[in-house]
Enzyme design. Structure first.
Site, PDB file in Angstrom:
ATOM      1  N   CYS A   4       0.837  -1.202   0.000  1.00  0.00           N
ATOM      2  CA  CYS A   4       0.000   0.000   0.000  1.00  0.00           C
ATOM      3  C   CYS A   4       0.872   1.253   0.000  1.00  0.00           C
ATOM      4  CB  CYS A   4      -0.924  -0.001   1.217  1.00  0.00           C
ATOM      5  SG  CYS A   4      -1.800   1.559   1.462  1.00  0.00           S
ATOM      6  N   HIS A  98      -8.260   8.108   3.176  1.00  0.00           N
ATOM      7  CA  HIS A  98      -7.614   9.424   3.163  1.00  0.00           C
ATOM      8  C   HIS A  98      -8.649  10.504   2.938  1.00  0.00           C
ATOM      9  CE1 HIS A  98      -7.587   7.735  -0.910  1.00  0.00           C
ATOM     10  NE2 HIS A  98      -7.730   8.975  -1.366  1.00  0.00           N
TER      11      HIS A  98
HETATM   12  P1  5GP Z   1      -8.367   9.065  -4.399  1.00  0.00           P
HETATM   13  O1  5GP Z   1      -8.607   9.159  -5.862  1.00  0.00           O
HETATM   14  O2  5GP Z   1      -8.099   7.636  -3.945  1.00  0.00           O
HETATM   15  O3  5GP Z   1      -9.416   9.729  -3.562  1.00  0.00           O
HETATM   16  O4  5GP Z   1      -7.080   9.915  -4.106  1.00  0.00           O
HETATM   17  C1  5GP Z   1      -5.797   9.404  -4.146  1.00  0.00           C
HETATM   18  C2  5GP Z   1      -4.856  10.583  -4.217  1.00  0.00           C
HETATM   19  O5  5GP Z   1      -3.571  10.136  -3.888  1.00  0.00           O
HETATM   20  C3  5GP Z   1      -4.794  11.216  -5.603  1.00  0.00           C
HETATM   21  O6  5GP Z   1      -5.150  12.590  -5.506  1.00  0.00           O
HETATM   22  C4  5GP Z   1      -3.327  11.025  -5.990  1.00  0.00           C
HETATM   23  O7  5GP Z   1      -2.797  12.115  -6.705  1.00  0.00           O
HETATM   24  C5  5GP Z   1      -2.640  10.820  -4.661  1.00  0.00           C
HETATM   25  N1  5GP Z   1      -1.455   9.992  -4.715  1.00  0.00           N
HETATM   26  C6  5GP Z   1      -1.332   8.794  -5.344  1.00  0.00           C
HETATM   27  N2  5GP Z   1      -0.091   8.298  -5.155  1.00  0.00           N
HETATM   28  C7  5GP Z   1       0.567   9.209  -4.388  1.00  0.00           C
HETATM   29  C8  5GP Z   1       1.899   9.249  -3.861  1.00  0.00           C
HETATM   30  O8  5GP Z   1       2.726   8.355  -4.058  1.00  0.00           O
HETATM   31  N3  5GP Z   1       2.228  10.339  -3.114  1.00  0.00           N
HETATM   32  C9  5GP Z   1       1.335  11.346  -2.876  1.00  0.00           C
HETATM   33  N4  5GP Z   1       1.768  12.386  -2.120  1.00  0.00           N
HETATM   34  N5  5GP Z   1       0.078  11.341  -3.351  1.00  0.00           N
HETATM   35  C10 5GP Z   1      -0.302  10.270  -4.103  1.00  0.00           C
HETATM   36 ZN    ZN Z   2      -2.235   1.341   3.690  1.00  0.00          ZN
END
Ligand code: 5GP
Ligand code: ZN
Length: 118
Positions: A4, A98
């Protein structure tokens, strides 16, 4: 959950621009920001989403950090949007709970954009 990405960030195994490291939670800037300010708040423990038996105290800890992070980022007065993409239909892409805190510019009203369905 060694595979993860957010567990790896929480463990310090991959870098992130940390905004707040406080007890059981970590806040860091999104790698692909959708606005001038885009910070994510995570529990350090792995929960896949809000339905993963997250203790109420953890939810309170995460959400109580939101206004403080907004203040640290200088968007407390101008406002910000708080988003949790939860599960498949919400297009959650990282399976570690998150909370998004997004701001820094005025946004359009509304926040739900369904994909076209037949
Ligand atoms: P979701 O679409 O799951 O709500 O949001 C996931 C967020 O995690 C996205 O906005 C994406 O840009 C961010 N994200 C994905 N991988 C990484 C990473 O390795 N580092 C950081 N800082 N953000 C990440
Ligand atoms: Zn996790």
């Amino acid at each position: 959950m060694s595979e993860c990405i957010f567990c790896m960030i929480a463990n310090g195994d991959i870098p992130a621009k940390v905004v707040l490291d406080e007890g059981d939670i970590l806040a860091f800037d999104d790698i692909a920001p959708q606005g001038p300010i885009h910070t994510l708040i995570i529990p350090k423990h792995h929960y896949s989403d809000m339905g993963d038996a997250v203790p109420a105290e953890m939810m309170a800890t995460i959400f109580s950090a939101v206004p403080r992070i907004a203040a640290m980022k200088g968007i407390a007065e101008s406002g910000y949007r708080v988003i949790v993409n939860n599960g498949r239909d919400a297009a959650q892409t990282v399976g570690h709970l998150h909370v998004h805190v997004i701001g820094g510019n005025p946004m359009a009203h509304g926040m739900v954009h369904f994909v076209d369905v037949d």
